[in-house]
Design a protein around this motif. Structure first.
Motif, PDB file in Angstrom:
ATOM      1  N   TRP A  85     -17.432  13.923   2.927  1.00  0.00           N
ATOM      2  CA  TRP A  85     -16.296  13.805   2.011  1.00  0.00           C
ATOM      3  C   TRP A  85     -14.989  13.581   2.749  1.00  0.00           C
ATOM      4  CZ3 TRP A  85     -12.690  17.512   3.005  1.00  0.00           C
ATOM      5  CH2 TRP A  85     -13.129  18.712   3.599  1.00  0.00           C
ATOM      6  N   ASN A  86     -14.928  13.905   4.044  1.00  0.00           N
ATOM      7  CA  ASN A  86     -13.669  13.756   4.771  1.00  0.00           C
ATOM      8  C   ASN A  86     -13.697  12.614   5.777  1.00  0.00           C
ATOM      9  OD1 ASN A  86     -15.357  14.869   6.663  1.00  0.00           O
ATOM     10  ND2 ASN A  86     -14.194  16.755   6.947  1.00  0.00           N
ATOM     11  N   GLY A  87     -14.591  11.655   5.564  1.00  0.00           N
ATOM     12  CA  GLY A  87     -14.700  10.547   6.507  1.00  0.00           C
ATOM     13  C   GLY A  87     -14.395   9.184   5.920  1.00  0.00           C
ATOM     14  N   LEU A  88     -13.622   9.157   4.828  1.00  0.00           N
ATOM     15  CA  LEU A  88     -13.357   7.884   4.153  1.00  0.00           C
ATOM     16  C   LEU A  88     -12.113   7.243   4.778  1.00  0.00           C
ATOM     17  CD1 LEU A  88     -13.553   7.481   0.267  1.00  0.00           C
ATOM     18  CD2 LEU A  88     -12.678   5.776   1.853  1.00  0.00           C
ATOM     19  N   TYR A  89     -12.325   6.540   5.862  1.00  0.00           N
ATOM     20  CA  TYR A  89     -11.215   5.950   6.608  1.00  0.00           C
ATOM     21  C   TYR A  89     -11.631   4.621   7.214  1.00  0.00           C
ATOM     22  CZ  TYR A  89     -13.632   7.634  10.804  1.00  0.00           C
ATOM     23  OH  TYR A  89     -14.574   7.857  11.778  1.00  0.00           O
ATOM     24  N   ARG A  90     -10.619   3.873   7.659  1.00  0.00           N
ATOM     25  CA  ARG A  90     -10.821   2.655   8.437  1.00  0.00           C
ATOM     26  C   ARG A  90     -10.010   2.776   9.725  1.00  0.00           C
ATOM     27  NH1 ARG A  90     -12.922  -1.748   5.491  1.00  0.00           N
ATOM     28  NH2 ARG A  90     -12.309  -3.110   7.201  1.00  0.00           N
ATOM     29  N   GLU A  91     -10.415   2.031  10.730  1.00  0.00           N
ATOM     30  CA  GLU A  91      -9.668   2.014  11.984  1.00  0.00           C
ATOM     31  C   GLU A  91      -9.140   0.608  12.252  1.00  0.00           C
ATOM     32  OE1 GLU A  91     -12.461   3.641  14.827  1.00  0.00           O
ATOM     33  OE2 GLU A  91     -11.633   5.657  14.546  1.00  0.00           O
ATOM     34  N   GLY A  92      -8.006   0.556  12.958  1.00  0.00           N
ATOM     35  CA  GLY A  92      -7.457  -0.718  13.385  1.00  0.00           C
ATOM     36  C   GLY A  92      -6.839  -1.552  12.292  1.00  0.00           C
ATOM     37  N   GLY A  94      -3.692  -1.509  11.417  1.00  0.00           N
ATOM     38  CA  GLY A  94      -2.376  -1.947  11.861  1.00  0.00           C
ATOM     39  C   GLY A  94      -1.312  -1.899  10.787  1.00  0.00           C
ATOM     40  N   GLY A  95      -1.499  -1.048   9.805  1.00  0.00           N
ATOM     41  CA  GLY A  95      -0.513  -0.903   8.737  1.00  0.00           C
ATOM     42  C   GLY A  95      -0.616  -1.920   7.625  1.00  0.00           C
ATOM     43  N   ASP A  96      -1.475  -2.937   7.763  1.00  0.00           N
ATOM     44  CA  ASP A  96      -1.588  -3.974   6.737  1.00  0.00           C
ATOM     45  C   ASP A  96      -2.733  -3.615   5.792  1.00  0.00           C
ATOM     46  OD1 ASP A  96      -1.327  -6.223   5.218  1.00  0.00           O
ATOM     47  OD2 ASP A  96      -1.478  -7.650   6.881  1.00  0.00           O
ATOM     48  N   HIS A  97      -2.525  -2.602   4.991  1.00  0.00           N
ATOM     49  CA  HIS A  97      -3.584  -2.063   4.139  1.00  0.00           C
ATOM     50  C   HIS A  97      -4.057  -3.079   3.104  1.00  0.00           C
ATOM     51  CE1 HIS A  97      -2.561   1.744   5.976  1.00  0.00           C
ATOM     52  NE2 HIS A  97      -1.301   1.567   5.616  1.00  0.00           N
ATOM     53  N   ARG A  98      -3.125  -3.803   2.561  1.00  0.00           N
ATOM     54  CA  ARG A  98      -3.484  -4.760   1.507  1.00  0.00           C
ATOM     55  C   ARG A  98      -4.384  -5.874   2.052  1.00  0.00           C
ATOM     56  NH1 ARG A  98       0.247  -6.152  -3.563  1.00  0.00           N
ATOM     57  NH2 ARG A  98      -1.108  -7.672  -4.602  1.00  0.00           N
ATOM     58  N   ALA A  99      -4.128  -6.308   3.269  1.00  0.00           N
ATOM     59  CA  ALA A  99      -4.967  -7.351   3.860  1.00  0.00           C
ATOM     60  C   ALA A  99      -6.350  -6.823   4.220  1.00  0.00           C
ATOM     61  CB  ALA A  99      -4.292  -7.919   5.105  1.00  0.00           C
ATOM     62  N   ALA A 100      -6.423  -5.548   4.566  1.00  0.00           N
ATOM     63  CA  ALA A 100      -7.683  -4.973   5.028  1.00  0.00           C
ATOM     64  C   ALA A 100      -8.621  -4.603   3.887  1.00  0.00           C
ATOM     65  CB  ALA A 100      -7.409  -3.734   5.879  1.00  0.00           C
ATOM     66  N   ILE A 101      -8.061  -4.339   2.718  1.00  0.00           N
ATOM     67  CA  ILE A 101      -8.868  -3.815   1.617  1.00  0.00           C
ATOM     68  C   ILE A 101      -8.716  -4.716   0.393  1.00  0.00           C
ATOM     69  CG2 ILE A 101      -9.240  -1.844   0.099  1.00  0.00           C
ATOM     70  CD1 ILE A 101      -8.124  -0.078   2.291  1.00  0.00           C
ATOM     71  N   PRO A 102      -9.797  -5.372  -0.035  1.00  0.00           N
ATOM     72  CA  PRO A 102      -9.710  -6.287  -1.184  1.00  0.00           C
ATOM     73  C   PRO A 102      -9.530  -5.539  -2.500  1.00  0.00           C
ATOM     74  CG  PRO A 102     -11.681  -6.697   0.168  1.00  0.00           C
ATOM     75  CD  PRO A 102     -11.130  -5.377   0.581  1.00  0.00           C
ATOM     76  N   ALA A 109     -12.181   2.066   0.457  1.00  0.00           N
ATOM     77  CA  ALA A 109     -11.500   1.567   1.658  1.00  0.00           C
ATOM     78  C   ALA A 109     -12.141   0.278   2.156  1.00  0.00           C
ATOM     79  CB  ALA A 109     -11.479   2.615   2.765  1.00  0.00           C
ATOM     80  N   GLY A 110     -12.383  -0.627   1.197  1.00  0.00           N
ATOM     81  CA  GLY A 110     -12.965  -1.924   1.568  1.00  0.00           C
ATOM     82  C   GLY A 110     -14.396  -1.810   2.037  1.00  0.00           C
ATOM     83  N   ALA A 207      -3.134   8.503   9.927  1.00  0.00           N
ATOM     84  CA  ALA A 207      -3.226   9.579  10.910  1.00  0.00           C
ATOM     85  C   ALA A 207      -2.473   9.211  12.180  1.00  0.00           C
ATOM     86  CB  ALA A 207      -4.686   9.889  11.221  1.00  0.00           C
ATOM     87  N   SER A 208      -2.061  10.241  12.916  1.00  0.00           N
ATOM     88  CA  SER A 208      -1.249  10.033  14.114  1.00  0.00           C
ATOM     89  C   SER A 208      -2.062   9.887  15.387  1.00  0.00           C
ATOM     90  CB  SER A 208      -0.262  11.202  14.301  1.00  0.00           C
ATOM     91  OG  SER A 208       0.677  11.236  13.268  1.00  0.00           O
ATOM     92  N   HIS A 209      -3.279  10.440  15.405  1.00  0.00           N
ATOM     93  CA  HIS A 209      -4.018  10.503  16.669  1.00  0.00           C
ATOM     94  C   HIS A 209      -4.589   9.149  17.082  1.00  0.00           C
ATOM     95  CE1 HIS A 209      -7.255  10.489  13.830  1.00  0.00           C
ATOM     96  NE2 HIS A 209      -8.189  10.638  14.745  1.00  0.00           N
ATOM     97  N   LEU A 210      -4.849   8.275  16.090  1.00  0.00           N
ATOM     98  CA  LEU A 210      -5.379   6.932  16.313  1.00  0.00           C
ATOM     99  C   LEU A 210      -4.842   6.037  15.204  1.00  0.00           C
ATOM    100  CD1 LEU A 210      -9.182   7.736  16.931  1.00  0.00           C
ATOM    101  CD2 LEU A 210      -7.569   6.934  18.690  1.00  0.00           C
ATOM    102  N   ASP A 211      -5.100   4.727  15.326  1.00  0.00           N
ATOM    103  CA  ASP A 211      -4.816   3.848  14.186  1.00  0.00           C
ATOM    104  C   ASP A 211      -5.967   4.035  13.196  1.00  0.00           C
ATOM    105  OD1 ASP A 211      -4.076   2.005  12.350  1.00  0.00           O
ATOM    106  OD2 ASP A 211      -4.240   0.256  13.672  1.00  0.00           O
ATOM    107  N   GLN A 212      -5.906   5.141  12.472  1.00  0.00           N
ATOM    108  CA  GLN A 212      -6.966   5.557  11.553  1.00  0.00           C
ATOM    109  C   GLN A 212      -6.323   5.843  10.201  1.00  0.00           C
ATOM    110  OE1 GLN A 212      -9.338   9.424  12.074  1.00  0.00           O
ATOM    111  NE2 GLN A 212     -10.622   7.916  13.108  1.00  0.00           N
ATOM    112  N   SER A 213      -6.738   5.072   9.196  1.00  0.00           N
ATOM    113  CA  SER A 213      -6.117   5.148   7.870  1.00  0.00           C
ATOM    114  C   SER A 213      -7.133   5.682   6.872  1.00  0.00           C
ATOM    115  CB  SER A 213      -5.651   3.760   7.420  1.00  0.00           C
ATOM    116  OG  SER A 213      -4.863   3.141   8.418  1.00  0.00           O
ATOM    117  N   TYR A 214      -6.716   6.673   6.105  1.00  0.00           N
ATOM    118  CA  TYR A 214      -7.549   7.301   5.079  1.00  0.00           C
ATOM    119  C   TYR A 214      -7.060   6.866   3.704  1.00  0.00           C
ATOM    120  CZ  TYR A 214      -9.231  10.338   8.804  1.00  0.00           C
ATOM    121  OH  TYR A 214      -9.790  10.807   9.964  1.00  0.00           O
ATOM    122  N   TYR A 215      -8.020   6.718   2.769  1.00  0.00           N
ATOM    123  CA  TYR A 215      -7.708   6.204   1.440  1.00  0.00           C
ATOM    124  C   TYR A 215      -8.417   7.057   0.391  1.00  0.00           C
ATOM    125  CZ  TYR A 215      -6.496   2.185   4.349  1.00  0.00           C
ATOM    126  OH  TYR A 215      -5.965   1.372   5.334  1.00  0.00           O
TER     127      TYR A 215
END
Length: 225
Positions: A85-92, A94-102, A109-110, A207-215
């Motif tokens: 339940w706490n692993g719903l994320y993408r890496e890399g 780069g802040g462009d969430h809309r491009a990464a997730i259709p 999370a795409g 998240a701050s530790h990596l380029d890791q984005s949670y949705y």
């Protein structure tokens, strides 16, 4: 590190361990990949966290099919979406969430993690919690990653999550919190304006530790108060 204690049944991590121990003797395929240390929105609950919270201790209960059919379809599709339940994320991203997730895949999370969370995108009557129009989103940071930022979006009035797939144009940014030090729980104040009825709260945690984005997709009913 301890987790929230929803409805007094013990922490999610402890309940996961108890479920695994209790069900090993009655299932031919014991749940694999119980959640590693990351995080999720716990209030209002993200879809897979809510399914774990309500059904993790009795995930084989047949009544789930009629009492909570959207969670039922999710458990049937991939139980690991709830155990993790706490692993719903993408890496890399780069802040462009809309491009990464259709569009249509925002809640998974795409189709991240090989499509593990794809059932979160299913359109239907997910269990929703009732909220006044001024409320807070609680993000549980189990691993103390910290945040570069949190962003909270709400669906626009008139969007119907029971019949429509979620797209970026259906969302309005309503709250943003900048750099946040590691903390077990972060409360993000939200003002829903004059919204009423069913909506989706969409939270992005960078998240701050990596380029890791949670949705997180959380289902709510606004009282209008």
């Amino acid at each position: 590190m301890s987790l929230p204690r929803p409805r007094g049944r013990g922490t999610p991590a402890r309940r996961a361990m108890a479920v695994l121990a209790a069900t090993a003797a009655v299932t031919t395929a014991a749940p694999a990949g119980v959640a590693g240390a990351h995080g999720s929105a716990t209030d209002p609950p993200a879809r897979n966290y809510g399914c774990f919270d309500r059904w993790g201790h009795r995930f084989q209960a047949p009544e789930m099919a009629t009492e909570d059919p959207m969670c039922w379809q999710a458990w049937q599709a991939d139980p690991n979406a709830m155990w993790n339940w706490n692993g719903l994320y993408r890496e890399g991203v780069g802040g462009d969430h809309r491009a990464a997730i259709p569009d249509g895949q925002l809640c998974s999370a795409g189709r991240t993690q090989g499509g593990r969370y794809a059932a979160m995108d299913a359109v239907g009557e997910w269990k929703a919690v009732t909220k006044d129009n001024r409320f807070s989103v609680n993000v549980h940071d189990q691993a103390y990653h910290g945040a570069d930022y949190y962003r909270v979006y709400l669906t626009r009035q008139g969007f119907d999550p029971t019949t429509q797939a979620l797209g970026w144009d259906d969302l309005e940014l309503v709250a943003e919190v900048g750099e946040t030090p590691p903390a077990n729980d972060t409360l993000i104040p939200v003002d829903a304006g004059d919204r009423t009825g069913r909506h989706i709260v969409y939270t992005i945690w960078q998240a701050s530790h990596l380029d890791q984005s949670y949705y997180f997709c959380s289902d709510v009913v606004f009282t209008g108060r």
